[in-house]
Design a protein around this motif. Structure first.
Motif, PDB file in Angstrom:
ATOM      1  N   GLY A  82       0.824  -1.205   0.000  1.00  0.00           N
ATOM      2  CA  GLY A  82       0.000   0.000   0.000  1.00  0.00           C
ATOM      3  C   GLY A  82       0.857   1.253   0.000  1.00  0.00           C
ATOM      4  N   SER A  83       0.241   2.365   0.315  1.00  0.00           N
ATOM      5  CA  SER A  83       0.938   3.653   0.310  1.00  0.00           C
ATOM      6  C   SER A  83       2.110   3.683   1.277  1.00  0.00           C
ATOM      7  N   PHE A  84       1.905   3.172   2.494  1.00  0.00           N
ATOM      8  CA  PHE A  84       2.992   3.165   3.477  1.00  0.00           C
ATOM      9  C   PHE A  84       4.147   2.288   2.996  1.00  0.00           C
ATOM     10  N   GLY A  85       3.833   1.141   2.415  1.00  0.00           N
ATOM     11  CA  GLY A  85       4.871   0.257   1.893  1.00  0.00           C
ATOM     12  C   GLY A  85       5.682   0.920   0.792  1.00  0.00           C
ATOM     13  N   HIS A  86       5.011   1.682  -0.074  1.00  0.00           N
ATOM     14  CA  HIS A  86       5.720   2.372  -1.150  1.00  0.00           C
ATOM     15  C   HIS A  86       6.588   3.514  -0.621  1.00  0.00           C
ATOM     16  N   GLU A  87       6.099   4.198   0.403  1.00  0.00           N
ATOM     17  CA  GLU A  87       6.916   5.238   1.031  1.00  0.00           C
ATOM     18  C   GLU A  87       8.152   4.600   1.674  1.00  0.00           C
ATOM     19  N   LEU A  88       7.956   3.489   2.343  1.00  0.00           N
ATOM     20  CA  LEU A  88       9.062   2.755   2.944  1.00  0.00           C
ATOM     21  C   LEU A  88      10.070   2.309   1.881  1.00  0.00           C
ATOM     22  N   ALA A  89       9.575   1.869   0.726  1.00  0.00           N
ATOM     23  CA  ALA A  89      10.464   1.444  -0.369  1.00  0.00           C
ATOM     24  C   ALA A  89      11.365   2.595  -0.815  1.00  0.00           C
ATOM     25  N   GLU A  90      10.816   3.802  -0.869  1.00  0.00           N
ATOM     26  CA  GLU A  90      11.638   4.959  -1.222  1.00  0.00           C
ATOM     27  C   GLU A  90      12.717   5.197  -0.171  1.00  0.00           C
ATOM     28  N   PHE A  91      12.371   5.043   1.098  1.00  0.00           N
ATOM     29  CA  PHE A  91      13.352   5.214   2.167  1.00  0.00           C
ATOM     30  C   PHE A  91      14.441   4.151   2.081  1.00  0.00           C
ATOM     31  N   SER A 143       2.539  -2.678  -8.835  1.00  0.00           N
ATOM     32  CA  SER A 143       3.053  -1.683  -7.921  1.00  0.00           C
ATOM     33  C   SER A 143       2.824  -0.282  -8.478  1.00  0.00           C
ATOM     34  N   GLU A 144       2.880   0.714  -7.597  1.00  0.00           N
ATOM     35  CA  GLU A 144       2.794   2.105  -8.023  1.00  0.00           C
ATOM     36  C   GLU A 144       4.041   2.518  -8.811  1.00  0.00           C
ATOM     37  N   ASN A 145       5.120   1.794  -8.650  1.00  0.00           N
ATOM     38  CA  ASN A 145       6.369   2.035  -9.378  1.00  0.00           C
ATOM     39  C   ASN A 145       6.622   0.806 -10.245  1.00  0.00           C
ATOM     40  N   SER A 146       6.722   0.980 -11.537  1.00  0.00           N
ATOM     41  CA  SER A 146       6.855  -0.164 -12.451  1.00  0.00           C
ATOM     42  C   SER A 146       8.142  -0.954 -12.234  1.00  0.00           C
ATOM     43  N   ALA A 147       9.134  -0.378 -11.561  1.00  0.00           N
ATOM     44  CA  ALA A 147      10.377  -1.109 -11.293  1.00  0.00           C
ATOM     45  C   ALA A 147      10.225  -2.066 -10.121  1.00  0.00           C
ATOM     46  N   TRP A 148       9.194  -1.855  -9.299  1.00  0.00           N
ATOM     47  CA  TRP A 148       9.009  -2.665  -8.103  1.00  0.00           C
ATOM     48  C   TRP A 148       7.888  -3.667  -8.336  1.00  0.00           C
ATOM     49  N   GLU A 149       8.199  -4.910  -8.176  1.00  0.00           N
ATOM     50  CA  GLU A 149       7.259  -5.993  -8.463  1.00  0.00           C
ATOM     51  C   GLU A 149       6.489  -6.415  -7.212  1.00  0.00           C
TER      52      GLU A 149
END
Length: 104
Positions: free
Chosen positions: A9-18, A44-50
């Motif tokens: 979700g959104s929190f997971g994607h924010e964490l991925a950026e960190f 995923s919200e980012n196509s590089a992240w599966e």
């Protein structure tokens, strides 16, 4: 070494950026971030992240760095217990720009 984030979700994607910031990886670097999610999410919200599947069917490796990507405390606790039940451990992450006030 893979960075596995349980919760896409959104929190997971924010964490991925960190995680990318801390590990000095580009946000578009493929195969560095993998999500697992127990919902019907397939992209995923980012196509590089599966999104590599759900927790029950995911193949973990000893070298994986596992992060819990849920903001809700109940979901975090459930995820933590599932990870521990497999004998795995989670990673902590402190972003390099984190600041704690001296008066805190």
């Amino acid at each position: 070494m893979r960075s596995i984030i349980y919760g896409a979700g959104s929190f997971g994607h924010e964490l991925a950026e960190f995680v990318c910031d801390v590990r000095k990886k580009s946000l578009d670097e493929k195969n560095f971030i993998l999500f697992i999610d127990d919902t019907d999410k397939t992209e995923s919200e980012n196509s590089a992240w599966e999104i590599a599947g759900n927790f029950e069917n995911f193949k973990f490796y000893d070298s994986d760095h596992i992060y819990i990507g849920f903001g809700d405390p109940i979901q975090r606790d459930i995820a933590f217990k599932k990870i521990k039940k497999l004998g795995l451990s989670t990673q902590s992450l402190i972003h390099p720009t984190a600041y704690i006030s001296k008066d805190c």
